[in-house]
Design a protein around this motif. Structure first.
Motif, PDB file in Angstrom:
ATOM      1  N   SER A 174      10.549  -0.081   3.240  1.00 35.00           N
ATOM      2  CA  SER A 174       9.808  -0.106   1.990  1.00 35.00           C
ATOM      3  C   SER A 174      10.576  -0.887   0.939  1.00 35.00           C
ATOM      4  CB  SER A 174       9.587   1.339   1.515  1.00 35.00           C
ATOM      5  OG  SER A 174       8.793   1.392   0.371  1.00 35.00           O
ATOM      6  N   SER A 175       9.832  -1.487  -0.006  1.00 36.33           N
ATOM      7  CA  SER A 175      10.482  -2.230  -1.092  1.00 36.33           C
ATOM      8  C   SER A 175       9.677  -2.081  -2.371  1.00 36.33           C
ATOM      9  CB  SER A 175      10.650  -3.704  -0.703  1.00 36.33           C
ATOM     10  OG  SER A 175      11.357  -4.415  -1.697  1.00 36.33           O
ATOM     11  N   THR A 176       9.237  -3.173  -2.977  1.00 35.92           N
ATOM     12  CA  THR A 176       8.544  -3.127  -4.260  1.00 35.92           C
ATOM     13  C   THR A 176       7.330  -2.202  -4.199  1.00 35.92           C
ATOM     14  OG1 THR A 176       9.204  -5.418  -4.611  1.00 35.92           O
ATOM     15  CG2 THR A 176       7.509  -4.533  -6.066  1.00 35.92           C
ATOM     16  N   GLY A 177       7.267  -1.241  -5.119  1.00 35.71           N
ATOM     17  CA  GLY A 177       6.179  -0.271  -5.124  1.00 35.71           C
ATOM     18  C   GLY A 177       6.386   0.860  -4.148  1.00 35.71           C
ATOM     19  N   GLY A 178       7.523   0.832  -3.434  1.00 38.40           N
ATOM     20  CA  GLY A 178       7.750   1.793  -2.364  1.00 38.40           C
ATOM     21  C   GLY A 178       7.934   3.238  -2.780  1.00 38.40           C
ATOM     22  N   PRO A 179       8.617   3.540  -3.884  1.00 37.25           N
ATOM     23  CA  PRO A 179       8.819   4.956  -4.220  1.00 37.25           C
ATOM     24  C   PRO A 179       7.521   5.760  -4.280  1.00 37.25           C
ATOM     25  CG  PRO A 179      10.316   3.625  -5.496  1.00 37.25           C
ATOM     26  CD  PRO A 179       9.433   2.658  -4.757  1.00 37.25           C
ATOM     27  N   GLY A 180       6.483   5.206  -4.888  1.00 38.48           N
ATOM     28  CA  GLY A 180       5.217   5.920  -4.941  1.00 38.48           C
ATOM     29  C   GLY A 180       4.585   6.083  -3.574  1.00 38.48           C
ATOM     30  N   SER A 181       4.616   5.009  -2.762  1.00 36.99           N
ATOM     31  CA  SER A 181       4.058   5.087  -1.413  1.00 36.99           C
ATOM     32  C   SER A 181       4.824   6.078  -0.551  1.00 36.99           C
ATOM     33  CB  SER A 181       4.076   3.699  -0.758  1.00 36.99           C
ATOM     34  OG  SER A 181       3.113   2.846  -1.335  1.00 36.99           O
ATOM     35  N   GLY A 295       6.019  -4.103  -0.114  1.00 39.63           N
ATOM     36  CA  GLY A 295       7.261  -4.789  -0.456  1.00 39.63           C
ATOM     37  C   GLY A 295       7.141  -6.296  -0.384  1.00 39.63           C
ATOM     38  N   MET A 296       8.001  -6.972  -1.152  1.00 36.65           N
ATOM     39  CA  MET A 296       8.067  -8.433  -1.119  1.00 36.65           C
ATOM     40  C   MET A 296       8.780  -8.898   0.137  1.00 36.65           C
ATOM     41  SD  MET A 296       9.032  -9.616  -4.980  1.00 36.65           S
ATOM     42  CE  MET A 296      10.454  -8.548  -5.124  1.00 36.65           C
ATOM     43  N   GLY A 297       8.455 -10.108   0.587  1.00 42.80           N
ATOM     44  CA  GLY A 297       9.200 -10.731   1.669  1.00 42.80           C
ATOM     45  C   GLY A 297       8.784 -10.249   3.044  1.00 42.80           C
ATOM     46  N   ASP A 298       9.737 -10.339   3.985  1.00 39.99           N
ATOM     47  CA  ASP A 298       9.416 -10.014   5.381  1.00 39.99           C
ATOM     48  C   ASP A 298      10.481  -9.133   6.021  1.00 39.99           C
ATOM     49  OD1 ASP A 298      11.515 -11.784   5.558  1.00 39.99           O
ATOM     50  OD2 ASP A 298      10.513 -13.176   6.944  1.00 39.99           O
ATOM     51  N   GLY A 311       6.176  -1.440  23.428  1.00 37.49           N
ATOM     52  CA  GLY A 311       5.507  -0.191  23.778  1.00 37.49           C
ATOM     53  C   GLY A 311       5.604   0.929  22.774  1.00 37.49           C
ATOM     54  N   GLY A 312       6.285   0.703  21.648  1.00 38.16           N
ATOM     55  CA  GLY A 312       6.310   1.704  20.592  1.00 38.16           C
ATOM     56  C   GLY A 312       5.115   1.543  19.669  1.00 38.16           C
ATOM     57  N   SER A 313       4.911   2.498  18.774  1.00 39.56           N
ATOM     58  CA  SER A 313       3.766   2.481  17.868  1.00 39.56           C
ATOM     59  C   SER A 313       4.217   2.203  16.446  1.00 39.56           C
ATOM     60  CB  SER A 313       3.034   3.834  17.920  1.00 39.56           C
ATOM     61  OG  SER A 313       2.523   4.064  19.223  1.00 39.56           O
ATOM     62  N   THR A 314       3.440   1.394  15.724  1.00 38.93           N
ATOM     63  CA  THR A 314       3.798   0.994  14.364  1.00 38.93           C
ATOM     64  C   THR A 314       2.582   1.052  13.453  1.00 38.93           C
ATOM     65  OG1 THR A 314       3.419  -1.322  14.929  1.00 38.93           O
ATOM     66  CG2 THR A 314       5.701  -0.517  15.078  1.00 38.93           C
ATOM     67  N   ILE A 315       2.842   1.286  12.178  1.00 38.45           N
ATOM     68  CA  ILE A 315       1.791   1.319  11.164  1.00 38.45           C
ATOM     69  C   ILE A 315       2.181   0.374  10.035  1.00 38.45           C
ATOM     70  CG2 ILE A 315       0.546   2.725   9.470  1.00 38.45           C
ATOM     71  CD1 ILE A 315       1.061   5.164  11.209  1.00 38.45           C
ATOM     72  N   ALA A 316       1.231  -0.417   9.563  1.00 43.49           N
ATOM     73  CA  ALA A 316       1.409  -1.243   8.364  1.00 43.49           C
ATOM     74  C   ALA A 316       0.521  -0.689   7.262  1.00 43.49           C
ATOM     75  CB  ALA A 316       1.054  -2.699   8.644  1.00 43.49           C
ATOM     76  N   GLU A 317       1.097  -0.525   6.056  1.00 40.65           N
ATOM     77  CA  GLU A 317       0.270  -0.120   4.927  1.00 40.65           C
ATOM     78  C   GLU A 317      -0.732  -1.221   4.610  1.00 40.65           C
ATOM     79  OE1 GLU A 317       0.580   1.257   0.216  1.00 40.65           O
ATOM     80  OE2 GLU A 317       2.411   0.832   1.347  1.00 40.65           O
ATOM     81  N   SER A 318      -1.973  -0.845   4.363  1.00 42.78           N
ATOM     82  CA  SER A 318      -3.023  -1.841   4.137  1.00 42.78           C
ATOM     83  C   SER A 318      -2.939  -2.438   2.739  1.00 42.78           C
ATOM     84  CB  SER A 318      -4.403  -1.200   4.334  1.00 42.78           C
ATOM     85  OG  SER A 318      -4.668  -0.287   3.285  1.00 42.78           O
ATOM     86  N   GLN A 319      -3.580  -3.572   2.575  1.00 43.98           N
ATOM     87  CA  GLN A 319      -3.604  -4.256   1.288  1.00 43.98           C
ATOM     88  C   GLN A 319      -4.318  -3.418   0.236  1.00 43.98           C
ATOM     89  OE1 GLN A 319      -4.978  -8.260   1.634  1.00 43.98           O
ATOM     90  NE2 GLN A 319      -4.280  -8.848  -0.407  1.00 43.98           N
ATOM     91  N   PHE A 325       1.864  -6.918  -0.850  1.00 43.46           N
ATOM     92  CA  PHE A 325       1.465  -6.917   0.561  1.00 43.46           C
ATOM     93  C   PHE A 325       2.359  -7.778   1.440  1.00 43.46           C
ATOM     94  CE2 PHE A 325      -1.937  -7.785   3.886  1.00 43.46           C
ATOM     95  CZ  PHE A 325      -1.888  -6.499   4.416  1.00 43.46           C
ATOM     96  N   GLY A 326       3.549  -8.147   0.950  1.00 44.11           N
ATOM     97  CA  GLY A 326       4.404  -9.047   1.720  1.00 44.11           C
ATOM     98  C   GLY A 326       4.894  -8.472   3.033  1.00 44.11           C
ATOM     99  N   MET A 327       5.654  -7.393   2.995  1.00 38.89           N
ATOM    100  CA  MET A 327       6.267  -6.849   4.214  1.00 38.89           C
ATOM    101  C   MET A 327       5.231  -6.331   5.213  1.00 38.89           C
ATOM    102  SD  MET A 327       9.634  -5.215   2.356  1.00 38.89           S
ATOM    103  CE  MET A 327       9.904  -3.914   3.542  1.00 38.89           C
TER     104      MET A 327
END
Length: 366
Positions: A174-181, A295-298, A311-319, A325-327
């Motif tokens: 997590s980065s920019t805006g992350g504390p709330g998320s 978060g900003m960047g990648d 084979g693992g599972s991942t989630i991306a926070e939606s726009q 929405f960078g990371m």
């Protein structure tokens, strides 16, 4: 872009004006204090505001509350790098600020060159169109806000086939805006979640200790800062200490989280890339889960995509809910997200994936 800088120190206003002199596309205005800022809020109509916390007449937190009520817009706090400054900063984030930048020398800080790049990037990101949603309801510490239970999936929500399993470790970047998320996500995790949770949130020193305490006070799970080597236990959240990195090791055949000195090959700290890469060194990818928040960047996108690939599972926070929405966008671009979800749906998805949960636990998550 209209930028309003709220700063009571005449010296600081001069320094900031000089540092923004090369930004030809900025329409710049200054306010001397909170009362002056509220007047300019209506007359100047800023796109982004930078707001000092410690000011006479009306302090930054009071001013922020009025901004979010009268004319919500993205606000970036300029905080002092102290314990008191950290506590006030997280109060500001709960009131609706999108992010913060820590002044390197305290309240009056003429040595701003070291943070001007960060401040300019965060101002640009805040103005990019995704941060205007940040006027979150005010929350009081120790009283978690109720989570939405029947929100329709976002247009960019998508799901791929995922298996159910209890991972050895859940990794969150997590980065920019992350504390709330992060607060929204963790408030939905039950105290007996069956895996340890390790988080890399880009943050300076001092701030992560205050953030860990704040999360620990408002969430069902225990939250601790990784300021020393810690064995990883299920149902505990481990937050990387600000200013450095965190790495996963295996000692006496068990996983531990260790603080590490910042590695210059990584741009952001605590580094999501370094955290995830170290976990992949000691845990098979199909025994990991990953979540990429705003978060900003990648940072971390390649490594989390590798978890998904193997084979693992991942989630991306939606726009829909990401302040920036960078990371998560980079993770999606690399076909590394099993699921794309708004942040308020992520905890429930994690609970569904860990199917060893009892039906009572699943009801708690949903």
């Amino acid at each position: 872009m209209k930028l309003l800088i709220v700063e009571d120190s005449a010296l600081m206003r001069r320094v900031l004006r000089e540092n923004f002199a090369d930004q030809d596309d900025l329409d710049l205005a200054f306010a001397r204090d909170g009362e002056d800022a509220l007047e300019k809020l209506e007359s100047f109509e800023p796109d982004v505001i930078t707001l000092d916390i410690n000011m006479p007449k009306m302090d930054g937190l009071t001013c922020l509350a009025h901004i979010m009520e009268q004319r919500p817009c993205p606000v970036i706090m300029l905080s002092s790098l102290t314990d008191k400054g950290a506590v006030a900063t997280f109060e500001a984030l709960e009131l609706g600020a999108v992010d913060f930048v820590a002044k390197p020398d305290g309240t009056v800080s003429v040595n701003l060159e070291s943070v001007m790049g960060e401040l300019k990037r965060k101002i640009r990101s805040a103005a990019s169109g995704r941060s205007a949603r940040t006027a979150r309801p005010t929350r009081r510490a120790r009283t978690p806000a109720p989570r939405p239970r029947s929100i329709a999936p976002a247009a960019d929500t998508r799901r791929k086939a995922t298996r159910t399993y209890v991972p050895d470790l859940l990794l969150i970047g997590s980065s920019t805006g992350g504390p709330g998320s992060l607060q929204t996500l963790l408030e939905g995790i039950p105290a007996d979640f069956p895996a340890p949770i390790l988080i890399a949130q880009h943050m300076p020193p001092k701030f992560t200790a205050a953030f860990a305490k704040r999360l620990n006070d408002t969430c069902n799970v225990e939250v601790v800062e990784v300021s020393e080597t810690r064995p990883l236990h299920a149902g505990v959240v481990y937050l990387a200490a600000g200013g450095g990195d965190v790495v996963v090791r295996k000692k006496l055949n068990r996983l531990v989280a260790e603080p590490a000195t910042s590695d210059p090959q990584f741009v952001w700290h605590p580094s999501v890339s370094r955290m995830v890469a170290s976990a992949l060194d000691h845990v098979p990818a199909n025994r990991l889960m990953g979540v990429m928040l705003t978060g900003m960047g990648d940072d971390g996108s390649d490594e989390m995509a590798e978890i998904h690939k193997q084979g693992g599972s991942t989630i991306a926070e939606s726009q829909e809910t990401a302040a920036v929405f960078g990371m998560p966008g980079q993770l999606i671009e690399k076909d590394g997200a099993s699921v794309v979800l708004p942040v308020h749906e992520i905890a429930a998805e994690l609970c569904r994936w860990t199917s060893s949960l009892s039906s009572a636990r699943r009801r708690q998550c949903s």
